[in-house]
Design a protein around this motif. Structure first.
Motif, PDB file in Angstrom:
ATOM      1  N   ARG A  98      88.360  -7.837  98.744  1.00 18.24           N
ATOM      2  CA  ARG A  98      88.650  -8.838  97.782  1.00 18.24           C
ATOM      3  C   ARG A  98      89.753  -8.503  96.738  1.00 18.24           C
ATOM      4  N   SER A  99      90.695  -9.540  96.232  1.00 16.72           N
ATOM      5  CA  SER A  99      91.494  -9.162  95.089  1.00 16.72           C
ATOM      6  C   SER A  99      90.921  -9.161  93.961  1.00 16.72           C
ATOM      7  N   GLY A 100      91.433  -8.209  93.013  1.00 16.86           N
ATOM      8  CA  GLY A 100      90.900  -8.015  91.913  1.00 16.86           C
ATOM      9  C   GLY A 100      90.817  -8.988  90.852  1.00 16.86           C
ATOM     10  N   VAL A 101      90.059  -9.041  89.753  1.00 15.75           N
ATOM     11  CA  VAL A 101      89.856 -10.208  89.229  1.00 15.75           C
ATOM     12  C   VAL A 101      91.025 -10.331  87.939  1.00 15.75           C
ATOM     13  N   ILE A 102      91.985 -11.223  88.031  1.00 13.99           N
ATOM     14  CA  ILE A 102      93.187 -11.300  87.221  1.00 13.99           C
ATOM     15  C   ILE A 102      93.360 -12.594  86.608  1.00 13.99           C
ATOM     16  N   THR A 103      94.060 -12.706  85.688  1.00 17.14           N
ATOM     17  CA  THR A 103      94.344 -14.167  84.951  1.00 17.14           C
ATOM     18  C   THR A 103      95.752 -14.304  84.917  1.00 17.14           C
ATOM     19  N   HIS A 104      96.218 -15.507  84.116  1.00 12.47           N
ATOM     20  CA  HIS A 104      97.697 -15.975  84.342  1.00 12.47           C
ATOM     21  C   HIS A 104      98.777 -14.735  84.234  1.00 12.47           C
ATOM     22  N   ASN A 105      99.776 -14.892  85.045  1.00 11.95           N
ATOM     23  CA  ASN A 105     100.906 -13.906  84.910  1.00 11.95           C
ATOM     24  C   ASN A 105     100.514 -12.484  85.286  1.00 11.95           C
ATOM     25  N   GLN A 106      99.283 -12.197  86.223  1.00 13.72           N
ATOM     26  CA  GLN A 106      99.019 -10.913  86.574  1.00 13.72           C
ATOM     27  C   GLN A 106      99.126 -10.874  87.914  1.00 13.72           C
ATOM     28  N   VAL A 107      99.025  -9.677  88.359  1.00 17.94           N
ATOM     29  CA  VAL A 107      99.059  -9.279  89.743  1.00 17.94           C
ATOM     30  C   VAL A 107      97.778  -8.211  90.100  1.00 17.94           C
TER      31      VAL A 107
END
Length: 196
Positions: A98-107
C-alpha cells in the motif's frame, strides 16, 4: 552426486545430455524443477495467474508481499510517506503493498533501482486504485519514463510492460494534487513478477 543449491536442481552422478537430469546444467523459471537456491516452486506452467508464477524467480524477480514486509526484493522507498504491506483486500494471498499516507501535493514512491534483468521479458504486476478521479494518480515508470497512470476507483487489474535485458529502475508512485481526498486515498500493488 551432490545437489548444489543455487546451481543444480538434481545430480545423479551421470551428467550426459541425454540423462534424466539435464536440468543440472541450466536452471530456468518454468523448467518444472525446483532450483533449490532461487525458487520456492516451479511447475513448468508459467502462464498468467498460475499458482506458482510469483515464486519462480530463477530468471527474474517476484514479490507477492506474503512475507508481510518490503524485504523480499531491494525495495527503495521515497517521498512524504513510505509504502508498507497491508492485508486490505489483497489480489491474492493475505498481503499486498500500500502507498504511504500522504496529503496534498505529496508523493509516495516504491522502486527497484538499477535492478539487473537477465533477459528480455516483462514487468507484470496487479494494481488497485482508490483515489480522487483525474487528480490523484498511481503512475508506473521504467527508467523514469512513465508507462501508465490510473486514478479514481480501479479494481484489481494486471499491468504488463515489456522490458529489455540489462539494468533498469522500476518505480510505482502515488502522487496527489493540491486539494480533495477521495475514496481510500491510496493505491495498492500485488504479485509483482519481472522476468522472461
Amino acid at each position: 552426486g551432490k545437489v548444489w543449491a543455487g546451481m543444480e536442481e538434481c545430480d545423479d552422478g551421470n551428467m550426459s545430455d541425454m540423462d534424466a537430469c539435464p536440468q543440472c546444467m541450466v536452471a530456468f523459471c518454468g523448467d518444472g524443477f525446483i532450483d533449490m537456491g532461487t525458487e520456492e516452486c516451479d511447475d513448468a506452467n508459467m502462464v498468467e495467474d498460475d499458482f506458482c508464477q510469483n515464486d519462480c524467480v530463477a530468471n527474474g524477480y517476484s514479490d507477492d508481499f506474503e512475507t508481510n514486509n518490503l524485504m523480499k526484493l531491494p525495495w527503495a522507498l521515497a517521498g512524504s510517506g513510505n509504502w508498507s504491506t497491508t492485508n486490505n483486500m489483497p489480489h491474492a494471498g493475505t498481503y499486498n503493498a500500500r502507498s504511504g499516507v500522504i496529503t496534498h501535493n505529496q508523493v509516495s514512491s516504491m522502486s527497484l533501482n538499477n535492478i539487473a534483468i537477465p533477459a528480455n521479458g516483462t514487468v507484470n504486476f496487479w494494481y488497485r486504485v482508490s483515489s480522487e478521479s483525474n487528480y490523484d494518480y498511481l503512475r508506473f515508470y521504467i527508467d523514469n519514463v512513465q508507462q501508465g497512470q490510473w486514478s479514481g476507483v480501479v479494481p484489481w487489474t494486471m499491468g504488463s510492460y515489456n522490458v529489455t535485458a540489462g539494468n533498469h529502475t522500476l518505480r510505482w508512485e502515488y502522487s496527489k494534487d493540491g486539494s480533495v481526498n477521495s475514496n481510500e486515498d491510496a493505491v495498492f500493488i500485488d504479485d509483482v513478477f519481472i522476468g522472461g
